[in-house]
Write a protein that holds these residues in place. Structure first.
Motif, PDB file in Angstrom:
ATOM      1  N   GLU A  26      -3.028  14.886  -6.297  1.00 14.48           N
ATOM      2  CA  GLU A  26      -4.330  14.653  -5.330  1.00 14.48           C
ATOM      3  C   GLU A  26      -3.787  14.083  -4.118  1.00 14.48           C
ATOM      4  O   GLU A  26      -4.442  14.449  -2.870  1.00 14.48           O
ATOM      5  CB  GLU A  26      -5.064  13.338  -6.103  1.00 14.48           C
ATOM      6  N   LEU A  27      -2.813  13.515  -3.932  1.00 15.22           N
ATOM      7  CA  LEU A  27      -2.039  13.030  -2.741  1.00 15.22           C
ATOM      8  C   LEU A  27      -1.426  14.105  -1.851  1.00 15.22           C
ATOM      9  O   LEU A  27      -1.325  13.952  -0.695  1.00 15.22           O
ATOM     10  CB  LEU A  27      -1.347  12.084  -2.629  1.00 15.22           C
ATOM     11  N   GLY A  28      -1.178  15.254  -2.606  1.00 10.80           N
ATOM     12  CA  GLY A  28      -0.526  16.555  -1.813  1.00 10.80           C
ATOM     13  C   GLY A  28       0.930  16.140  -1.782  1.00 10.80           C
ATOM     14  O   GLY A  28       1.690  16.543  -0.836  1.00 10.80           O
ATOM     15  N   THR A  29       1.546  15.390  -2.582  1.00 11.85           N
ATOM     16  CA  THR A  29       2.941  14.889  -2.139  1.00 11.85           C
ATOM     17  C   THR A  29       3.817  15.542  -3.137  1.00 11.85           C
ATOM     18  O   THR A  29       5.333  15.202  -3.219  1.00 11.85           O
ATOM     19  CB  THR A  29       3.071  13.392  -2.546  1.00 11.85           C
ATOM     20  N   ILE A  30       3.321  16.453  -3.870  1.00  7.13           N
ATOM     21  CA  ILE A  30       4.219  17.383  -4.991  1.00  7.13           C
ATOM     22  C   ILE A  30       3.834  18.714  -4.518  1.00  7.13           C
ATOM     23  O   ILE A  30       2.750  19.157  -4.655  1.00  7.13           O
ATOM     24  CB  ILE A  30       3.858  16.659  -6.329  1.00  7.13           C
ATOM     25  N   ILE A  34       0.465   9.910 -15.116  1.00  8.36           N
ATOM     26  CA  ILE A  34      -0.380   9.297 -13.717  1.00  8.36           C
ATOM     27  C   ILE A  34       0.294   9.771 -12.713  1.00  8.36           C
ATOM     28  O   ILE A  34      -0.368  10.192 -11.699  1.00  8.36           O
ATOM     29  CB  ILE A  34      -0.181   7.832 -14.152  1.00  8.36           C
ATOM     30  N   ALA A  35       1.719   9.690 -12.521  1.00  8.24           N
ATOM     31  CA  ALA A  35       2.433  10.148 -11.325  1.00  8.24           C
ATOM     32  C   ALA A  35       2.204  11.448 -10.983  1.00  8.24           C
ATOM     33  O   ALA A  35       1.763  11.921  -9.634  1.00  8.24           O
ATOM     34  CB  ALA A  35       3.911   9.874 -11.596  1.00  8.24           C
ATOM     35  N   LEU A  36       2.233  12.515 -11.950  1.00  9.46           N
ATOM     36  CA  LEU A  36       1.710  13.798 -11.600  1.00  9.46           C
ATOM     37  C   LEU A  36       0.197  13.906 -11.057  1.00  9.46           C
ATOM     38  O   LEU A  36      -0.138  14.673 -10.058  1.00  9.46           O
ATOM     39  CB  LEU A  36       1.710  14.538 -12.837  1.00  9.46           C
ATOM     40  N   ARG A  37      -0.695  13.405 -11.729  1.00 10.20           N
ATOM     41  CA  ARG A  37      -2.124  13.313 -11.245  1.00 10.20           C
ATOM     42  C   ARG A  37      -2.285  12.784  -9.818  1.00 10.20           C
ATOM     43  O   ARG A  37      -2.987  13.412  -8.995  1.00 10.20           O
ATOM     44  CB  ARG A  37      -2.894  12.389 -12.074  1.00 10.20           C
ATOM     45  N   GLY A  61       9.255   3.994 -14.758  1.00  5.91           N
ATOM     46  CA  GLY A  61       7.759   4.561 -14.103  1.00  5.91           C
ATOM     47  C   GLY A  61       7.850   4.077 -12.481  1.00  5.91           C
ATOM     48  O   GLY A  61       7.472   5.221 -11.607  1.00  5.91           O
ATOM     49  N   LYS A  62       8.514   3.147 -12.115  1.00  3.87           N
ATOM     50  CA  LYS A  62       8.706   2.759 -10.621  1.00  3.87           C
ATOM     51  C   LYS A  62       9.289   4.011  -9.848  1.00  3.87           C
ATOM     52  O   LYS A  62       9.063   4.445  -9.119  1.00  3.87           O
ATOM     53  CB  LYS A  62       9.694   1.556 -10.152  1.00  3.87           C
ATOM     54  N   TYR A  63      10.552   4.454 -10.663  1.00  5.67           N
ATOM     55  CA  TYR A  63      11.324   5.453 -10.147  1.00  5.67           C
ATOM     56  C   TYR A  63      10.353   6.851  -9.869  1.00  5.67           C
ATOM     57  O   TYR A  63      10.479   7.531  -8.818  1.00  5.67           O
ATOM     58  CB  TYR A  63      12.423   5.717 -10.914  1.00  5.67           C
ATOM     59  N   ILE A  64       9.688   7.038 -11.128  1.00  4.99           N
ATOM     60  CA  ILE A  64       8.975   8.454 -11.081  1.00  4.99           C
ATOM     61  C   ILE A  64       7.814   8.401 -10.037  1.00  4.99           C
ATOM     62  O   ILE A  64       7.615   9.498  -9.344  1.00  4.99           O
ATOM     63  CB  ILE A  64       8.401   8.653 -12.560  1.00  4.99           C
ATOM     64  N   ILE A  65       7.188   7.392  -9.814  1.00  5.48           N
ATOM     65  CA  ILE A  65       6.100   7.336  -9.003  1.00  5.48           C
ATOM     66  C   ILE A  65       6.540   7.381  -7.576  1.00  5.48           C
ATOM     67  O   ILE A  65       5.716   7.959  -6.735  1.00  5.48           O
ATOM     68  CB  ILE A  65       4.956   6.057  -9.282  1.00  5.48           C
ATOM     69  N   GLU A  66       7.355   6.616  -7.162  1.00  6.99           N
ATOM     70  CA  GLU A  66       8.023   6.646  -6.070  1.00  6.99           C
ATOM     71  C   GLU A  66       8.232   8.056  -5.701  1.00  6.99           C
ATOM     72  O   GLU A  66       8.102   8.475  -4.638  1.00  6.99           O
ATOM     73  CB  GLU A  66       8.924   5.589  -5.528  1.00  6.99           C
ATOM     74  N   LYS A  67       9.249   8.699  -6.407  1.00 12.38           N
ATOM     75  CA  LYS A  67       9.584   9.996  -6.061  1.00 12.38           C
ATOM     76  C   LYS A  67       8.533  10.896  -5.932  1.00 12.38           C
ATOM     77  O   LYS A  67       8.595  11.676  -4.978  1.00 12.38           O
ATOM     78  CB  LYS A  67      10.393  10.448  -7.259  1.00 12.38           C
ATOM     79  N   ARG A 107      -9.547  10.520  -5.311  1.00 12.41           N
ATOM     80  CA  ARG A 107      -8.458  10.866  -4.290  1.00 12.41           C
ATOM     81  C   ARG A 107      -8.899   9.913  -2.966  1.00 12.41           C
ATOM     82  O   ARG A 107      -7.713   9.458  -2.301  1.00 12.41           O
ATOM     83  CB  ARG A 107      -8.911  12.356  -3.975  1.00 12.41           C
ATOM     84  N   ASN A 108     -10.038   9.820  -2.502  1.00  8.43           N
ATOM     85  CA  ASN A 108     -10.031   8.868  -1.286  1.00  8.43           C
ATOM     86  C   ASN A 108      -9.659   7.494  -1.428  1.00  8.43           C
ATOM     87  O   ASN A 108      -9.113   6.941  -0.711  1.00  8.43           O
ATOM     88  CB  ASN A 108     -11.576   8.730  -1.373  1.00  8.43           C
ATOM     89  N   GLU A 109      -9.957   6.838  -2.690  1.00  4.49           N
ATOM     90  CA  GLU A 109      -9.601   5.353  -3.295  1.00  4.49           C
ATOM     91  C   GLU A 109      -7.995   5.447  -3.174  1.00  4.49           C
ATOM     92  O   GLU A 109      -7.393   4.679  -2.629  1.00  4.49           O
ATOM     93  CB  GLU A 109     -10.147   5.065  -4.400  1.00  4.49           C
ATOM     94  N   LEU A 110      -7.407   6.638  -3.707  1.00  2.00           N
ATOM     95  CA  LEU A 110      -6.102   6.853  -4.011  1.00  2.00           C
ATOM     96  C   LEU A 110      -5.243   6.813  -2.594  1.00  2.00           C
ATOM     97  O   LEU A 110      -4.344   5.962  -2.282  1.00  2.00           O
ATOM     98  CB  LEU A 110      -5.779   8.002  -4.671  1.00  2.00           C
ATOM     99  N   GLU A 111      -5.793   7.397  -1.496  1.00  2.00           N
ATOM    100  CA  GLU A 111      -5.181   7.507   0.008  1.00  2.00           C
ATOM    101  C   GLU A 111      -5.098   6.123   0.145  1.00  2.00           C
ATOM    102  O   GLU A 111      -4.474   5.927   1.298  1.00  2.00           O
ATOM    103  CB  GLU A 111      -6.078   8.374   0.604  1.00  2.00           C
ATOM    104  N   LYS A 112      -6.117   5.267   0.036  1.00  2.00           N
ATOM    105  CA  LYS A 112      -5.955   3.895   0.458  1.00  2.00           C
ATOM    106  C   LYS A 112      -5.032   2.846  -0.163  1.00  2.00           C
ATOM    107  O   LYS A 112      -4.615   1.786   0.389  1.00  2.00           O
ATOM    108  CB  LYS A 112      -7.361   3.204   0.382  1.00  2.00           C
ATOM    109  N   ILE A 113      -4.400   3.333  -1.051  1.00  2.00           N
ATOM    110  CA  ILE A 113      -3.280   2.503  -1.927  1.00  2.00           C
ATOM    111  C   ILE A 113      -1.935   2.639  -1.199  1.00  2.00           C
ATOM    112  O   ILE A 113      -1.213   3.544  -0.829  1.00  2.00           O
ATOM    113  CB  ILE A 113      -3.103   2.862  -3.332  1.00  2.00           C
TER     114      ILE A 113
END
Lengths: 377, 377
Positions: free
Chosen positions: B190-194, B183-186, B79-85, B55-61
């Motif tokens: 973790e990022l709390g965006t869903i 991947i987008a869901l995971r 994938g671009k569409y889903i991950i951005e959303k 999660r920590n690493e992810l937050e830096k992306i």
């Protein structure tokens, strides 16, 4: 302030068979007008009166979107490459009709560059408004003074192409490329992301574009013969890598819209992932290979299509002898800075489309089903 | 750890005329295998064993690149569409052969997702290495355990599609879409965006995909008739907006690579900017209109091509009666979450390409000029 005047006479065909041909031939003049008063070689400066974004504001920009439709979108594909290279800001280029409905992530640290010849393209205008709603700064590149996008954007850069009457855009596209390059140079200079040497190199080459375009136009007969020879085909492919791929997109669109030949552009490296199946004995392929650092890779793609007996028309930089061994025809483009090659390469592609269409007897200036400005969705 | 075993028998045709047809029919099973053990509905969790990014690493992306070739590139567009959303991280999707030569801006805050069925695609592998050199983290999505991209990436997500023998990729593509969604869901979780609600909604619908794919396959005869009817054409256009445009790209590629019909996909809103000139009486157009929020816009594009007397095959969501009035044929896709529609919509497009190719008598499993994995540049 530099101003270009045009009147009713300028909007007539002036001896040319079609507006499109006249407009192709006006490019050296349009290049000069679009550059005049904007490049100061002594001071290593770009002066764009109506782009008021300050260095401070620029430093906050984290992302640039370029949004446009059709030919202007293709100009954006080139623009992304140049701005990223010179300014080190990530750029995303998007089709306006897609952009406006996909809720792109924009905020006050986003800069949106809108490109529209007419300044009235419905989807592009909607994208502009969406960007402003999100607090993003908007720069418009347009050919029409006082058009909607010019009025609504925060900053404007006019292409001084003069009125474009033919439905298929030519001089608007090439001057949009010049406009994007000027913006990239101005930003890069202020952000300190470009060396004096590179700035001067690009600036000097920009100034030489009108005479090089003139030189290209003297070779019209050569391209006309090629266009006539392949004008009766049903399919035609354009391939290239990097900036050559970007121009390939525009070359294919030109041919498609006025000659009705089903032309399609491919990133040359993608051929093996599917399209190669369409290449058979006699399929014409226009291979753009003007980018020196990609030449060997593009050449290997040319050899692939030759192995399937395609007929290849290569476009290469003046002096490139190697390509001759692998193609059926070669057309040379005068040398310039690699970043500016698209501005010259597109000229013979416009002429190819034009002469193919004339040979097929289509209504060149008013192709079926199409309008000059798409002011409805 | 969930493992899928496959052996020599699984790699035979098992009663199907071609590997491609067998592989299309294996999708319900492949979906189930790709999902099994990874979605925990009770805990609202996605468990991906070999994706170890914290999660920590992810937050830096700050930026994600998706890099691939051919069909896998088309999966990336979805994938671009889903991950951005879902994750609110900007995503750029790029063709590997372009990406590796354009010096993209990458650093340790960049995540690169590499997609390759075989895990050996030369350009994709080179892009992976380039990303690692720049200090970026790399996730690989691949179908082959122990392949080069699986070994060299920091994290891996396997599609459990089973061996894919036909050159034209089918089950690899659809399982890549599932992998990207996981991947987008995971990440979003973790990022709390869903929200919990949206997470559950998508997760529940993911679980239902195998049975919906089964249902679609029972309608094969319907799509076969359409494919046979239009199999002798020279040109065919696919149009759509948003995610429908992304699937249109893949539908067109399928048809092109095995039937040799010159198929091309367009963002529906771009038609008026050029391609409409190619649409004449009888030109077949496959119009994807499964996205509710874009339906009215797509419908207006359908009407545009109908006004030029195109023959339109519409693909719409089950229950959409309105489309019937404007198209010549309609094929219904079972309802699911809009983000998952491409995973179902592609199935009839694969069948359309397959049956058109069979009707034309081409070598479906080994189309001319193409190889299964492109392991050279």
């Amino acid at each position: 302030v530099f101003e270009v005047k045009w009147d009713a006479i300028a909007a007539e065909k002036g001896g040319y068979a079609h507006f499109m041909l006249k407009e192709i031939h006006e490019q050296p003049r349009a290049f000069k007008d679009t550059l005049t008063g904007r490049l100061n070689l002594e001071k290593h400066e770009v002066k764009l009166d109506d782009i008021k974004i300050t260095r401070n504001e620029l430093e906050k920009i984290e992302k640039i979107f370029i949004v446009a439709c059709g030919t202007a979108y293709h100009a954006g594909v080139v623009g992304k490459y140049i701005i990223e290279k010179l300014c080190k800001i990530p750029v995303e280029v998007d089709i306006a009709s897609e952009f406006r409905y996909r809720e792109p992530m924009m905020d006050e640290n986003t800069l949106v560059i809108i490109i529209s010849q007419s300044g009235e393209t419905a989807d592009t205008l909607a994208a502009l408004r969406e960007a402003k709603n999100k607090g993003s700064r908007v720069i418009a590149i347009t050919n029409v003074v006082g058009s909607s996008v010019a009025r609504e954007a925060d900053d404007v850069l006019y292409t001084w192409a003069g009125p474009e009457i033919a439905v298929a855009s030519t001089k608007a596209y090439s001057t949009q490329l010049i406009a994007l390059t000027l913006i990239a140079l101005r930003f890069a200079k202020e952000l300190g992301t470009i060396s004096h040497e590179l700035f001067d190199e690009v600036a000097v080459e920009l100034k030489k574009l009108p005479e090089k375009a003139d030189l290209l136009l003297t070779k019209e007969e050569e391209i006309k013969k090629l266009a006539e020879r392949y004008s009766q085909v049903e399919h035609l492919f354009y391939i290239g890598r990097g900036l050559d791929y970007a121009v390939a997109l525009e070359g294919a669109l030109k041919l498609k819209e006025i000659s009705y030949i089903h032309a399609e552009a491919y990133a040359a490296g993608e051929l093996k992932h599917g399209t190669l199946a369409l290449i058979v004995n006699g399929t014409p392929v226009i291979a753009l290979a003007t980018q020196e650092h990609l030449f060997e890779k593009t050449l290997s793609n040319i050899k692939e299509v030759k192995a399937r007996e395609a007929v290849v028309i290569g476009f290469a930089k003046e002096g490139n002898e190697e390509i001759k061994k692998s193609v059926d025809h070669v057309f040379y483009i005068p040398k310039t800075h690699p970043m500016l090659m698209p501005i010259l390469t597109v000229i013979p592609l416009q002429l190819f489309a034009y002469h193919a269409a004339v040979a097929r007897g289509t209504d060149v200036d008013k192709p079926r089903n199409l309008a000059k400005s798409v002011t409805v969705e």
